[in-house]
Design a protein around this motif. Structure first.
Motif, PDB file in Angstrom:
ATOM      1  N   ARG A  84      43.492 161.843  37.117  1.00 32.30           N
ATOM      2  CA  ARG A  84      44.628 162.242  37.953  1.00 32.30           C
ATOM      3  C   ARG A  84      44.742 161.270  39.115  1.00 32.30           C
ATOM      4  O   ARG A  84      43.752 160.961  39.776  1.00 32.30           O
ATOM      5  N   TYR A  85      45.921 160.757  39.340  1.00 34.27           N
ATOM      6  CA  TYR A  85      46.175 159.922  40.521  1.00 34.27           C
ATOM      7  C   TYR A  85      47.635 160.003  40.891  1.00 34.27           C
ATOM      8  O   TYR A  85      48.464 160.477  40.115  1.00 34.27           O
ATOM      9  N   GLY A  86      47.914 159.537  42.113  1.00 31.45           N
ATOM     10  CA  GLY A  86      49.305 159.450  42.555  1.00 31.45           C
ATOM     11  C   GLY A  86      49.642 157.997  42.793  1.00 31.45           C
ATOM     12  O   GLY A  86      48.935 157.110  42.304  1.00 31.45           O
ATOM     13  N   ILE A 196      39.316 153.690  38.506  1.00 33.16           N
ATOM     14  CA  ILE A 196      39.728 154.335  39.756  1.00 33.16           C
ATOM     15  C   ILE A 196      40.689 153.404  40.511  1.00 33.16           C
ATOM     16  O   ILE A 196      40.451 152.203  40.613  1.00 33.16           O
ATOM     17  N   ARG A 197      41.780 153.990  40.967  1.00 31.59           N
ATOM     18  CA  ARG A 197      42.845 153.217  41.618  1.00 31.59           C
ATOM     19  C   ARG A 197      43.036 153.651  43.062  1.00 31.59           C
ATOM     20  O   ARG A 197      42.550 154.713  43.462  1.00 31.59           O
ATOM     21  N   PHE A 198      43.800 152.882  43.836  1.00 33.88           N
ATOM     22  CA  PHE A 198      44.115 153.314  45.206  1.00 33.88           C
ATOM     23  C   PHE A 198      44.734 154.725  45.140  1.00 33.88           C
ATOM     24  O   PHE A 198      44.409 155.606  45.924  1.00 33.88           O
ATOM     25  N   THR A 266      50.850 151.355  44.074  1.00 34.27           N
ATOM     26  CA  THR A 266      49.465 151.639  44.483  1.00 34.27           C
ATOM     27  C   THR A 266      48.648 152.295  43.364  1.00 34.27           C
ATOM     28  O   THR A 266      47.426 152.255  43.385  1.00 34.27           O
ATOM     29  N   ASP A 267      49.325 152.865  42.372  1.00 38.69           N
ATOM     30  CA  ASP A 267      48.589 153.415  41.221  1.00 38.69           C
ATOM     31  C   ASP A 267      48.138 152.302  40.282  1.00 38.69           C
ATOM     32  O   ASP A 267      47.345 152.545  39.372  1.00 38.69           O
ATOM     33  N   ASN A 268      48.628 151.093  40.494  1.00 37.13           N
ATOM     34  CA  ASN A 268      48.209 149.965  39.657  1.00 37.13           C
ATOM     35  C   ASN A 268      47.267 149.023  40.405  1.00 37.13           C
ATOM     36  O   ASN A 268      47.124 147.859  40.037  1.00 37.13           O
ATOM     37  N   MET A 269      46.641 149.524  41.472  1.00 37.11           N
ATOM     38  CA  MET A 269      45.694 148.723  42.253  1.00 37.11           C
ATOM     39  C   MET A 269      44.289 149.263  42.025  1.00 37.11           C
ATOM     40  O   MET A 269      43.967 150.388  42.423  1.00 37.11           O
ATOM     41  N   ILE A 276      44.913 145.124  36.854  1.00 37.68           N
ATOM     42  CA  ILE A 276      44.928 146.274  35.949  1.00 37.68           C
ATOM     43  C   ILE A 276      46.368 146.625  35.595  1.00 37.68           C
ATOM     44  O   ILE A 276      47.296 146.328  36.341  1.00 37.68           O
ATOM     45  N   ASP A 277      46.552 147.249  34.439  1.00 36.91           N
ATOM     46  CA  ASP A 277      47.858 147.728  33.974  1.00 36.91           C
ATOM     47  C   ASP A 277      48.854 146.589  33.790  1.00 36.91           C
ATOM     48  O   ASP A 277      49.783 146.395  34.583  1.00 36.91           O
ATOM     49  N   TYR A 278      48.648 145.876  32.704  1.00 31.76           N
ATOM     50  CA  TYR A 278      49.539 144.765  32.370  1.00 31.76           C
ATOM     51  C   TYR A 278      50.825 145.318  31.782  1.00 31.76           C
ATOM     52  O   TYR A 278      50.850 145.782  30.655  1.00 31.76           O
TER      53      TYR A 278
HETATM   54 MG    MG Z   1      49.844 152.137  35.729  1.00 31.19          MG
END
Ligand code: MG
Ligand code: AMP
Length: 507
Positions: A84-86, A196-198, A266-269, A276-278
């Protein structure tokens, strides 16, 4: 050597952070949790198409285990979950996002420590919102090949292990213009110390759930940041300073090789400073700092090439805000932004020293670099070819660089020769060519190279994918047998083609 299913699997994320009480189920807002237990969806007719031998070696596994890699039953010890992330998307808080089509199978030992193995495109999760949880072959090839290419370029990145076609058709509207079509479905497996992302931290702070935030921070530091502690402000600051620095390092590498991420939400950091997330990423061919590969970004160009250092700083600021509730004196956090901007400044300077063959970057070089940046934009000039040819130049004359220009009769010869002479004086006629060639790659994963490989693969022929995977393992080597085929500018057909200059998030 064993196979995936017989490895020892760990699930520290599941064991140590709060989870969702519901298993699987429909798309929903999840509260007070970092993850939801969910099973991948099995593929109807899976076929293993691409495999990274190197990644397999790192995990000490042999090729195979198609069932697991295509979403089949997890094997013993696996405890699959979606995170889960935002995130802030294009500068606006988007609230809960989460792994809408990624499922982490668990953690295993590798030769660089414990890593997570994740499937992308393996079906619905509680975070799929209104989408299908699937991925198409086109975007899976783009992620598989680009993440491996980035690794070999020395750019911090998540890695890929496998690409499987699922035998299922998936509906997509590539340009969001109502032209929907079926495409082949695919699943890649990817590897990272963690995913894990920002945004993983932001989601808890956004709803005032400081307890879950604290548990996630403790888990992250304990498992992924050896040498760091989490008991007081000073310790948290030291941890965040490391994240700021590794983010700066990652973005400097992007600027060095001409990579444009395209969706720096920020979910792709990654918290590890990994690419991450190409998605709708692209590579600068004609040197245009204002270029963005992402069609969704065309009007504001927030994620254009030249903006990346600044945007990563903005994202770090959002991360700092999200950790602020754990601080006694949160005003101290602003110093981490200074750490970021100082680090990116230093890294960019040493990048230019490498690109131009100086021992070290000096204050007086700022002007030379500024002039170079404007010259490169006067007429269409290929970034990769320009810097590579510059590494070999024998005399300060643009004649030996002319292959880098898209229209040779438009070359502003006099302006270039004046600049080259200044540079030549600066390096005393002896640029550090070895350093230049290790900074300026000869081969990058150009947009049209990806497109050619995809078109063949969609017809069932993965040989070009394999050829590019091999080529991009040694991007700094001359590889003269590959020179005339791949050390070449963007062909005319690719100039305005979907998939080359125009990409969307539809994947
Ligand atoms: Mg993404
Ligand atoms: P991205 O910016 O492409 O990394 O994705 C943004 C969000 O959309 C993430 O939460 C993804 O998990 C989600 N997402 C993207 N594509 C799909 C899909 N086909 N099915 C479910 N979720 C998706």
């Amino acid at each position: 050597m064993s196979n995936l299913s017989s490895l020892t699997w760990y699930s520290r994320f599941v064991d140590e952070t709060p989870g969702d009480s519901v298993v699987g189920g429909p798309a929903r807002q999840v509260e007070g949790a970092c993850w939801s237990r969910v099973l991948p969806t099995p593929s109807p007719n899976p076929s293993l198409q691409l495999w990274s031998e190197e990644m397999a070696k790192s995990l000490s596994i042999t090729k195979g285990d198609l069932e697991i890699l295509s979403g089949g039953a997890p094997s013993s010890g696996m405890d699959p979950y979606a995170q889960r992330y935002g995130g802030h998307q294009f500068g606006t808080w988007a609230h809960q996002l989460g792994d809408g089509r990624a499922i982490t199978l668990g953690e295993v030992e590798s030769d660089v420590g414990i890593v997570e193995l994740q499937l992308k495109g393996s079906g619905l999760t509680p975070y799929s919102r209104t989408a299908d949880g699937k991925a198409v072959l086109r975007s899976s090839i783009r992620e598989f090949l680009c993440s491996e290419a980035m690794h070999h370029l020395g750019v911090p990145t998540t890695r890929a292990l496998s690409l499987v076609t699922t035998g299922e058709e998936v509906m997509r509207d590539i340009l969001y213009d109502g032209n929907r079509a079926f495409e082949q479905g695919a699943i890649i497996s990817r590897v990272s110390p963690s995913f894990i992302r920002f945004g993983s931290f932001q989601i808890h702070t956004a709803i005032g759930d400081t307890e879950t935030l604290r548990e996630l921070v403790e888990h992250t530091i304990r498992n992924h940041f050896p040498g760091h502690q989490y008991s007081n402000d000073q310790q948290l600051l030291a941890w965040l300073a490391d994240i700021a620095k590794s983010t700066a390092t990652m973005v400097s590498h992007w600027m060095r090789v001409g990579f444009v991420h395209g969706v720096m939400n920020t979910d792709n950091m990654s918290i590890h400073g990994l690419t991450i997330d190409y998605g709708p990423y692209g590579w600068i061919e004609d040197y245009d700092p204002n270029w963005t590969p992402n069609t969704t970004d065309l009007s504001h160009r927030r994620y254009k090439f030249a903006n990346q250092p600044r945007i990563a700083g903005w994202n770090v600021a959002r991360l700092l805000e999200s950790i602020a509730p754990l601080f006694d004196e949160p005003e101290q956090l602003s110093q981490i932004l200074d750490v970021y901007f100082e680090a990116i400044g230093e890294q960019q300077n040493s990048m230019w020293a490498g690109k131009l063959g100086f021992d070290t970057f000096e204050e007086k070089d700022v002007e030379l670099v500024r002039e170079l940046n404007s010259l490169l934009q006067l007429v269409e000039t290929d970034m990769t070819i320009f810097f590579r040819l510059l590494s070999d130049i024998e005399a300060p004359n643009v004649e030996s660089l002319k292959f880098a220009f898209y229209e040779e009769d438009e070359i502003p010869t006099q302006q270039w020769n004046e600049w080259l002479l200044k540079w030549w004086d600066r390096v005393d006629a002896t640029p550090d060519r070895i350093k230049m060639k290790l900074t300026n790659p000869k081969y990058v994963f150009r947009n049209w190279m990806a497109q050619l490989a995809i078109e063949d693969a969609e017809k069932g022929d993965f040989s070009l994918c394999e050829e590019l995977l091999e080529l991009l393992k040694n991007p700094y080597a001359e590889q003269m047998d590959m020179h005339s085929k791949w050390f070449t500018k963007r062909p005319e057909w690719a100039k305005s083609k979907v998939g080359c200059s125009m990409l969307s998030c539809s994947s």
